[in-house]
Structure formats: C-alpha cells, structure tokens
Enzyme design. Sequence first.
Site: not given
Length: 284
Positions: A178, A191
Amino acid sequence: MSDTATIEKGKEDLGRPGLEANMKTKPETIKSSYKGSDKLRGKVALITGGDSGIGRAIAVHYAREGANVAIAYLNENEDADTTKKMVEKEGTKCLTVAGDLRNHNLCNELVEKVIDAYGRIDILVNNAATQYTQEDFSEIPLEQLKKTFDTNIVAMIYLTQQVYPHLREGARIINTTSITSYRGNKVLVDYSSTKGAITSFTRALSSQLAEKNILVNGVAPGPIWTPLIPATMDDIEDFGEDTPLGRCGQPSEVAPAYVFLASEDSSYMTGQVLHINGGEIIGS
C-alpha cells in the site's frame, strides 16, 4: 462505472471487510476497452481477497488473459458468486474457497483444493487484508492489533510457505502492499505497519527465490474505491481528491499491474513494487 462518474461517499453498513453487492456506487472491475491477449493462457492463479474490489478485478483480468483462477475470501458469498460468474464468462474456470486465512488449517485446505482442482499453481496473489481506523494509536486494542497483523502479514507468509512447494521455475508471487507502507496514515497506524512489513517481505523473499527463478513483486495501490473504504472509514467525502489526479482510482486501473507482474512481460523484475496511486511521488 466510468471513472468520471460521481461516487457517493460516506460510511455504509457493508459489514467487514465489506460487501460490494451492497455498495451504493459499484467499483469498476474491468474496462470494456481492455483486450486480453493470452498473456496467462494455461496458468493457474490463487488470489486471496478475490471476491471483490481489487481482488475481483485481478481475477477477471487474469481470466481475460486465459488463466484459471481460485479465489479465497472470508464470508462474502454473494460477492464471490458474482466474481465466479464474471470469470467464467471470460471462458475460464473459477474455484471459490471461503474461510479465515488466520486459520492455518484453512490455508492448508485452500492449497490442497487448488491443487486437486487444477493440478498446479503458477501465480500466487496475496491480496487479502483488513483495516481499522483509530484516531489515537495508544487506544488500539490488543485484539485489533493482533487481528490486523495476523490477517495482513502472518497469514500471507504462512500461505506463501504452503504454496511454495508447488511453484515451478518461472512462477510468480505478487503481494498487495500500500501507499501507506511508504508514507503511513495517521489513523491507520497498525494497518500501515503491516503494509510496511509486506513490502519488506516482498524484498526479502525475492532475494531468496531469485536463484530458483521464482519472481516476487508487489503492488502499492493508493486510494482505490473498494468495499473496504465505505465499510471501515467514516470521513471519506474527499477520498482520493488529494492525489495529483484529483480522484480515487478504480480496481480496473490497478489490476493491469498484476497482469504485467504475472506475465512474461516482467521476466527481468523481482523485489520491486509498482505504485498505482494517482500520481503521488513515493520514495522506494
């Protein structure tokens, strides 16, 4: 839907990690202009989190390129059934397997089912993930912390271990990291940390498997319109509008990167990450 269409933004009651079937504005899975050219003909791909969003788009793109696919998902049966139909419409096969990848027995069974169905695995796409927003990182519950890490990175490494004995020379492992791996996100501390671990896992594993000609790469999406976004985030009225392109992306705009990394076009590339993020410049 067109990427210029207006997206209805706001938290929706989609469950977790989100049901695409219930989204007000559906993501675009594949562009009508995308023409397959047998880049993956005869290949078998296992895709985690393949029921919706980016995972669905990867599955359909792979099918259009001739691959048979297997998708693993948590419990979103309606979405998985839709993905299966979309894949089969492209003329290839789709195996669906439900279950929590944090369960190591499920991972073992998943690999066995794929081998029983297809006899081989050529491409592993580690795409499944979860996220929780938290304004104050000191208030992240230990249970949430463990779930995020177990889902996003521990299960990824374990499943890759189980798939590895079945991979032949020239096989591909593609991990979804990401943009948060590179610049973080203040409300997604745990995360973001798992995504940083995925980037490191990609680089480390690529070094180990290079001599076997098993290529390991990653994709780092920026803000992409998937069920996870309206299902888990409260403030998304301007989601993606801070990118240079001024909008969030669609799964249809990410999946071709996974086709490239799975095909012979990327035969001289390993340990790398492709940044599909709307134009934000990210250091490697």
